[in-house]
Design an enzyme around this catalytic site. Structure first.
Site, PDB file in Angstrom:
ATOM      1  N   GLU A   1      -8.165  -9.192   8.324  1.00  0.00           N
ATOM      2  CA  GLU A   1      -6.969 -10.038   8.199  1.00  0.00           C
ATOM      3  C   GLU A   1      -7.353 -11.509   8.408  1.00  0.00           C
ATOM      4  O   GLU A   1      -6.813 -12.199   9.280  1.00  0.00           O
ATOM      5  CB  GLU A   1      -5.864  -9.585   9.168  1.00  0.00           C
ATOM      6  CG  GLU A   1      -5.342  -8.202   8.809  1.00  0.00           C
ATOM      7  CD  GLU A   1      -4.022  -7.811   9.467  1.00  0.00           C
ATOM      8  OE1 GLU A   1      -3.551  -8.519  10.376  1.00  0.00           O
ATOM      9  OE2 GLU A   1      -3.446  -6.777   9.049  1.00  0.00           O
TER      10      GLU A   1
ATOM     11  N   GLU B   1      -5.283  -0.330   6.334  1.00  0.00           N
ATOM     12  CA  GLU B   1      -4.251  -0.223   7.383  1.00  0.00           C
ATOM     13  C   GLU B   1      -2.922   0.070   6.697  1.00  0.00           C
ATOM     14  O   GLU B   1      -2.469  -0.717   5.856  1.00  0.00           O
ATOM     15  CB  GLU B   1      -4.135  -1.517   8.203  1.00  0.00           C
ATOM     16  CG  GLU B   1      -5.293  -1.715   9.155  1.00  0.00           C
ATOM     17  CD  GLU B   1      -5.141  -2.922  10.070  1.00  0.00           C
ATOM     18  OE1 GLU B   1      -3.998  -3.277  10.436  1.00  0.00           O
ATOM     19  OE2 GLU B   1      -6.179  -3.527  10.410  1.00  0.00           O
TER      20      GLU B   1
HETATM   21  O1  AHR Z   1      -3.049  -1.945  13.600  1.00  0.00           O
HETATM   22  C1  AHR Z   1      -2.624  -2.969  14.428  1.00  0.00           C
HETATM   23  C2  AHR Z   1      -2.979  -4.351  13.901  1.00  0.00           C
HETATM   24  O2  AHR Z   1      -2.282  -4.592  12.721  1.00  0.00           O
HETATM   25  C3  AHR Z   1      -4.415  -4.586  13.520  1.00  0.00           C
HETATM   26  O3  AHR Z   1      -5.202  -4.920  14.605  1.00  0.00           O
HETATM   27  C4  AHR Z   1      -4.321  -5.744  12.573  1.00  0.00           C
HETATM   28  O4  AHR Z   1      -5.366  -5.763  11.634  1.00  0.00           O
HETATM   29  C5  AHR Z   1      -2.952  -5.567  11.943  1.00  0.00           C
HETATM   30  O5  AHR Z   1      -2.222  -6.724  11.942  1.00  0.00           O
END
Ligand code: AHR
Length: 517
Positions: free
Chosen positions: A197, A320
């Site tokens: 991110e 994610e």
């Molecule tokens: O999964 C939780 C968080 O969500 C992670 O650390 C991040 O990459 C995302 O914003």
């Protein structure tokens, strides 16, 4: 009265035709003669971050713990996860990855420096779980590893040396250090992420700036021939397409995949996301509407990639995904503790269908997260463990790993609508399993109405189906420590009569069956 009669009979006729239409089965035809791409097993991947009880307590109990464990990893949770044949595990973050310095996590346990986990709750990170421990967990699970290196606050040398430490074969200083720490042979590292991110917690960068950094860093991500990980660039989130556009246009070598993240928030409002349980039906539908949105922009991602990478070398790693609700009351909001219900199981199945549909480019996906965090597969409380409805959704879809996707033709699917949302009541995905079996996964997103279905394969009737059904009486049914089997798959079978196979898909359910043509 007389002049009302035509209106009344019209209303009656409309009601009757609506009722007839409601009873009309949805027609499902699996197109066996049009095989699509293979569904990479890695789309059933997982993610474990140093966050809350995601690692410490949930998976790692330490070498001296009373809880049964193998070299510090708790046996009950590892046993449950092994049954899911975890194909790939991403670690150590997430946001945590961009503040993780790998040298903190090697050497004698007692001598590792404690640090503050500034991303998640400001708690002390003891560094008890480091490279050796994580790679041991991966070996216990039998999974591939996806290590996310620290671009945000690390150096290119630190990253290069971590990869060398993991993979060096010869008699180098880093290989000696690894051996002195107890690991003779190099480990296999299948995937190597550079930053996470980077538009946000990983450094608030612009895609052009990240693209330059990526070119620089990936140049030094070296490993011996035969053990070179796939190199992964950190992409965008939600609806934005500028990251995939920029990265795929700018970076012409040493990039195997671009990531994308999308969470499912019932309200779409990060300040008040919605509750994990006891939610209104409006939040059932709004949550289940997200995969359809993902479906739409994955199509756009693919258009971009087809333009910038016509040779189709680049993959999308959706590393994610999952539900994100308001934290469980009474817990530290930085630990992202949430309960898991039937809604999450249906949500997972809808994601799988989307990933199957885009299997040509989506080669990996990682649910956030594996244990105790967000849409977890396993929830623990000290010695106790419970398998969530999401766990069961994963287990039911195991046969889809490495299966060949098959298109499904649907006719007569009603919409399920409430307020501003309207989604198809039925979602379907079919494949030919690696063992040759014909597979069908279905979800009924409508929590109020069963769905009559009629099934065919290549236009011809089907003899029988058998598999597993996951449903429950309430939308927010969950497995609790005192009732761990409230939401659990049940055997399901149906047989053809007069050459036609008709079945009823219960409201709010997931069904996975083997189809016998
Ligand atoms: O999964 C939780 C968080 O969500 C992670 O650390 C991040 O990459 C995302 O914003």
């Amino acid at each position: 009265m007389k002049h009302l009669l035509p209106a009344l009979s019209f209303a009656l006729a409309t009601m009757m035709s609506l009722a007839a239409r409601a009873a009309e089965p949805v027609k499902i035809d699996i197109q066996v003669d049009k095989p699509g791409p293979v569904i990479a097993r890695q789309i059933y991947g997982q993610f474990a971050e140093h966050l809350g009880a995601g690692i410490y307590g949930g998976l790692w109990v330490g070498l001296d713990a009373k809880t049964p464990n193998v070299r510090g990893w708790r046996s009950d949770v590892v046993g449950a996860l092994k049954a899911l044949k975890v194909p790939v595990l991403r670690w150590p973050g997430g946001c945590f990855a961009d503040e993780y310095h790998w040298r903190d996590g090697i050497g004698p346990q007692g001598q590792r420096p404690p640090r503050v986990n500034t991303s998640w709750g400001g708690v002390i990170e003891p560094n008890a779980v480091g490279t050796h421990e994580f790679m041991d967990l991966a070996e216990q699970l039998g999974t591939e590893v996806y290590i996310n290196a620290n671009l945000g606050s690390g150096t290119v040398q630190e990253m290069a040396e971590w990869l060398e430490y993991l993979t060096a074969e010869g008699d180098t200083a880093l290989a000696r250090q690894r051996r002195a720490n107890g690991r003779e042979q190099p480990w296999k590292v299948q995937y190597w992420g550079i930053g996470n991110e980077s538009w946000g917690c990983g450094g608030h960068m612009k895609p052009t700036y990240y693209a330059d950094l990526y070119k620089h860093w990936s140049t030094f991500a070296k490993a011996p021939r035969g053990n070179r990980p796939k190199l992964v660039a950190s992409g965008g989130q939600e609806l934005e397409l500028n990251w995939v556009e920029t990265l795929s246009a700018e970076i012409k070598q040493r990039m195997d995949a671009v990531t994308h993240h999308q969470y499912s928030l019932p309200t779409r409002d990060w300040k008040k996301k919605g509750s994990a349980v006891a939610f209104p039906e409006s939040e059932w539908i709004s949550t289940l509407a997200v995969p359809q949105v993902i479906d739409g922009y994955l199509a756009k991602h693919r258009e971009i990639l087809d333009r910038n990478d016509p040779a189709k070398k680049l993959a999308i790693y959706f590393d994610e995904w999952g539900s994100w609700y308001d934290p469980e009351p009474g817990t530290d909001p930085g630990f992202l503790v949430q309960r898991n219900t039937l809604r999450d199981a249906v949500l997972a199945a809808l994601h799988f269908h989307v990933f199957h549909r885009h299997a040509e480019r989506v080669k990996m996906a990682n649910i956030a997260q594996m244990v105790n965090v967000l849409q977890a597969l396993v929830i623990t409380d000290k010695e106790r463990m419970v398998l969530t409805p999401t766990y069961h959704s994963f287990a039911m879809h195991l046969p889809f790993m490495d299966a060949t996707s098959l298109p499904v033709q649907l006719a007569g699917v009603p919409n399920y609508s409430l307020g501003q949302h309207s989604i198809p009541a039925l979602s379907a995905s079919a494949a030919k399993g690696a063992n040759g079996k014909l597979l069908l996964s279905l979800t009924n997103t409508n929590p109020n109405q069963d769905l009559p279905l009629q099934l065919a394969v290549g236009g011809k009737g089907v003899r029988a189906v058998s598999g597993q059904l996951l449903t429950a009486a309430a939308m927010d049914a969950e497995n609790r420590f005192d009732a761990p089997e409230r939401v659990k798959p049940q055997p399901f079978q149906a047989q053809a009569k007069d050459g036609r196979l008709a079945l009823t898909l219960p409201a709010k359910s997931v069904l996975v069956v083997e189809v016998q043509p």
